[in-house]
Design a protein around this motif. Sequence first.
Motif: not given
Length: 187
Positions: A1-19
């Motif tokens: 079981e997993q959850y997806q949390l969304v914040f109005n501001i975040t320093p987290f880099y999302p997966e993209g461009g192979g990273q």
Amino acid sequence: EQYQLVFNITPFYPEGGGQVGDSGLLTNGSNEIVVFTTKKENNQILHYTEKLPAELEGTWRCAVNPINRTSTAANHTSTHLVHLALRTILGDHVEQKGSLVNADYLRFDFSHFQKVKAEQIRKVEEFVNGKIRANLALQEERNIPIAEAKERGAMALFGEKYGDTVRMIEFGDSVELCGGTHVDATG
């Protein structure tokens, strides 16, 4: 079981461009939630967790795992150096076709019309190591018109994903449009 949390501001880099996406920790008082990865969907950064906060309201502290971020940024920066080395040694026809970049290693996929010879691989390694030893500083420009970036020599890989303004990353002769994380200098 997993959850997806969304914040109005975040320093987290999302997966993209192979990273890969960042991991880290969310805290609110004594509440702690581990983020094991981040991805982007519909212009929202999703923080993947195995735990849901008891209270969804309130202020959360978002802390990126600094060891993984730094190692991933170093490996991502290395893809820029590898790309420049391949184009310099094998020819301008070489283009990046994909990559996988995480904290432990990088994989760089590229086009070339024949098998790369051992001597060419050695030259690529020497070239990249020279750029690392040169400790080239990151030059970053955000929100510049794409036409201006291209005029200044920026390589636009996967051209369909760019808007009217872009982020341009330079490490010496390596000039690319890129949204990933980078180290401050190649050393």
